[in-house]
Design a protein around this motif. Sequence first.
Motif, PDB file in Angstrom:
ATOM      1  N   UNK A   1       0.832  -1.197   0.000  1.00  0.00           N
ATOM      2  CA  UNK A   1       0.000   0.000   0.000  1.00  0.00           C
ATOM      3  C   UNK A   1       0.875   1.258   0.000  1.00  0.00           C
ATOM      4  N   UNK A   2       1.916   1.246   0.817  1.00  0.00           N
ATOM      5  CA  UNK A   2       2.812   2.401   0.882  1.00  0.00           C
ATOM      6  C   UNK A   2       3.536   2.661  -0.421  1.00  0.00           C
ATOM      7  N   UNK A   3       4.025   1.598  -1.062  1.00  0.00           N
ATOM      8  CA  UNK A   3       4.685   1.761  -2.362  1.00  0.00           C
ATOM      9  C   UNK A   3       3.687   2.272  -3.399  1.00  0.00           C
ATOM     10  N   UNK A   4       2.442   1.788  -3.295  1.00  0.00           N
ATOM     11  CA  UNK A   4       1.404   2.248  -4.213  1.00  0.00           C
ATOM     12  C   UNK A   4       1.151   3.740  -4.102  1.00  0.00           C
ATOM     13  N   UNK A   5       1.215   4.263  -2.887  1.00  0.00           N
ATOM     14  CA  UNK A   5       1.050   5.707  -2.685  1.00  0.00           C
ATOM     15  C   UNK A   5       2.147   6.469  -3.420  1.00  0.00           C
ATOM     16  N   UNK A   6       3.384   6.017  -3.266  1.00  0.00           N
ATOM     17  CA  UNK A   6       4.520   6.698  -3.898  1.00  0.00           C
ATOM     18  C   UNK A   6       4.430   6.638  -5.416  1.00  0.00           C
ATOM     19  N   UNK A   7       4.145   5.446  -5.953  1.00  0.00           N
ATOM     20  CA  UNK A   7       4.077   5.282  -7.403  1.00  0.00           C
ATOM     21  C   UNK A   7       2.943   6.117  -7.989  1.00  0.00           C
ATOM     22  N   UNK A   8       1.776   6.076  -7.350  1.00  0.00           N
ATOM     23  CA  UNK A   8       0.642   6.851  -7.842  1.00  0.00           C
ATOM     24  C   UNK A   8       0.931   8.341  -7.794  1.00  0.00           C
ATOM     25  N   UNK A   9       1.506   8.792  -6.696  1.00  0.00           N
ATOM     26  CA  UNK A   9       1.766  10.224  -6.522  1.00  0.00           C
ATOM     27  C   UNK A   9       2.711  10.766  -7.580  1.00  0.00           C
ATOM     28  N   UNK A  10       3.794  10.038  -7.847  1.00  0.00           N
ATOM     29  CA  UNK A  10       4.847  10.587  -8.713  1.00  0.00           C
ATOM     30  C   UNK A  10       4.852  10.030 -10.135  1.00  0.00           C
ATOM     31  N   UNK A  11       4.095   8.950 -10.383  1.00  0.00           N
ATOM     32  CA  UNK A  11       4.072   8.381 -11.740  1.00  0.00           C
ATOM     33  C   UNK A  11       2.664   8.280 -12.326  1.00  0.00           C
ATOM     34  N   UNK A  12       1.637   8.426 -11.507  1.00  0.00           N
ATOM     35  CA  UNK A  12       0.230   8.377 -11.900  1.00  0.00           C
ATOM     36  C   UNK A  12      -0.410   7.055 -11.513  1.00  0.00           C
ATOM     37  N   UNK A  13      -1.724   7.089 -11.412  1.00  0.00           N
ATOM     38  CA  UNK A  13      -2.463   5.875 -11.052  1.00  0.00           C
ATOM     39  C   UNK A  13      -2.370   4.798 -12.124  1.00  0.00           C
ATOM     40  N   UNK A  14      -2.221   5.200 -13.383  1.00  0.00           N
ATOM     41  CA  UNK A  14      -2.057   4.208 -14.443  1.00  0.00           C
ATOM     42  C   UNK A  14      -0.749   3.442 -14.277  1.00  0.00           C
ATOM     43  N   UNK A  15       0.289   4.123 -13.800  1.00  0.00           N
ATOM     44  CA  UNK A  15       1.567   3.445 -13.561  1.00  0.00           C
ATOM     45  C   UNK A  15       1.438   2.416 -12.449  1.00  0.00           C
ATOM     46  N   UNK A  16       0.665   2.735 -11.423  1.00  0.00           N
ATOM     47  CA  UNK A  16       0.440   1.762 -10.353  1.00  0.00           C
ATOM     48  C   UNK A  16      -0.225   0.516 -10.907  1.00  0.00           C
ATOM     49  N   UNK A  17      -1.182   0.710 -11.804  1.00  0.00           N
ATOM     50  CA  UNK A  17      -1.883  -0.424 -12.396  1.00  0.00           C
ATOM     51  C   UNK A  17      -0.986  -1.236 -13.317  1.00  0.00           C
ATOM     52  N   UNK A  18      -0.200  -0.540 -14.134  1.00  0.00           N
ATOM     53  CA  UNK A  18       0.571  -1.219 -15.180  1.00  0.00           C
ATOM     54  C   UNK A  18       1.929  -1.703 -14.678  1.00  0.00           C
ATOM     55  N   UNK A  19       2.619  -0.869 -13.897  1.00  0.00           N
ATOM     56  CA  UNK A  19       3.996  -1.162 -13.503  1.00  0.00           C
ATOM     57  C   UNK A  19       4.067  -1.875 -12.155  1.00  0.00           C
ATOM     58  N   UNK A  20       3.298  -1.403 -11.180  1.00  0.00           N
ATOM     59  CA  UNK A  20       3.420  -1.956  -9.830  1.00  0.00           C
ATOM     60  C   UNK A  20       2.693  -3.288  -9.665  1.00  0.00           C
ATOM     61  N   UNK A  21       1.532  -3.435 -10.273  1.00  0.00           N
ATOM     62  CA  UNK A  21       0.715  -4.638 -10.061  1.00  0.00           C
ATOM     63  C   UNK A  21       1.458  -5.944 -10.348  1.00  0.00           C
ATOM     64  N   UNK A  22       2.167  -6.074 -11.480  1.00  0.00           N
ATOM     65  CA  UNK A  22       2.902  -7.325 -11.709  1.00  0.00           C
ATOM     66  C   UNK A  22       3.956  -7.603 -10.637  1.00  0.00           C
TER      67      UNK A  22
END
Length: 417
Positions: A103-124
């Motif tokens: 969850x914490x990493x998701x906050x960082x990725x979403x904040x600085x790379x966008x919510x689409x990046x969380x879906x595409x880059x972080x999820x795998x």
Amino acid sequence: MTVHTYAIWAICFVATFGVITRPFKLPEAVWAVAGAAVLLVFGLMSPSAAWAAVLKGGDVYLFLIGMMLLSEVAREQGLFDWVAEHAVRLARGSTSRLFALVFGVGIVVTTFLSNDATAVVLTPAVYAAAKKAKADPLPMLFACALIANAASFVLPISNPANLVLYGGEMPSLGAWMASFALPSLLSIGVTFLVLRWVERERLTGQCEMVVETGALSRGGKIALGGIVATAVLLIAASAQGHDLGLPTCLAGIATMAAICIGERKSPFTTLGSVSWAVLPLVAGLFVLVEALASTGVITILARWLAAGAAQSPSTTAGVAGTILAFGSNLMNNLPAGLIASTTLQQAHVPQIVTDGLLIGVDLGPNLSITGSLATILWLTAIRREGEDVGFWRFLKVGAVVMPPALFAALGARMLIG
């Protein structure tokens, strides 16, 4: 109302219903494109108007291309596995700690790379971490999906829908933080607490504490560097008021090219693995929205919004934000944001009303699986890993998590005034 108008509404409804429920298990893009095609075939929309609608999404297409390329090269080069190994080690055998870490990493990725990046880059990467830890992956995957929207108004770049809603005329960073710092904090905090409670039974017990870790390959380091460079580019572009699509696309292409040159491999393998169906899905949604706008519905909405804002801006912000939050799940928040943006241009309302609508269009999609483009991208990502979450399964979680977070964020924005 004319027969022409009713026909457009009916076609848009059927197409949107198809995107949401995927009858016959056909991809979401098939229904969106089919709806746009029917509008053209029956003369309900001119080819020039449809093409103009498609072109409106140019920056979004470029943004998605860049993110999907970054995700694919990161996958190929083992970056996700490397991140997963370190996440498992940091969790130290605790499933709950692994969930909080995700969850914490998701906050960082979403904040600085966008919510689409969380879906595409972080999820795998999160899926890989859960598998290595021998933990139930679904709570971790839900964390990715929900934080992608809950944290998407921390910064202007945290969600492309922010740029769409403001029509390219973004507030200064200081004004943005004054409006959204507290609502974002509450949105994130409530989402975490409620989701943690909903998934409490799946998060009990221990997970693997020690996993074999390897060194990150040269290609993996390049992929990681490309992702970091993209974050820097997005922040710089946002500060200067530039579109985000082109720099993201160029960063993705440059990262892929650097890896292909270094390893002397063809880029076609990477290109063939990208989920390109997302692009016609977005294009079809833009066409459907343009068709709805041609029926005069936006003029009616603008009149209602202006009348409400004249009487009570704060109340209108809360009511309009709530309606848009739930409405975004009926048509996806990207086209809903387009409708809201066009409505705002006609209504000329106070800033608090615009902010309420932004919270609604960003956070509301946590209700359902088709509420936002980020969630559709998330669904595509988990399907590639062999997982799937149906509409009703997601709704059972979203119906509990989204409303309290939405009301907390809207309430905070109304309190700020």
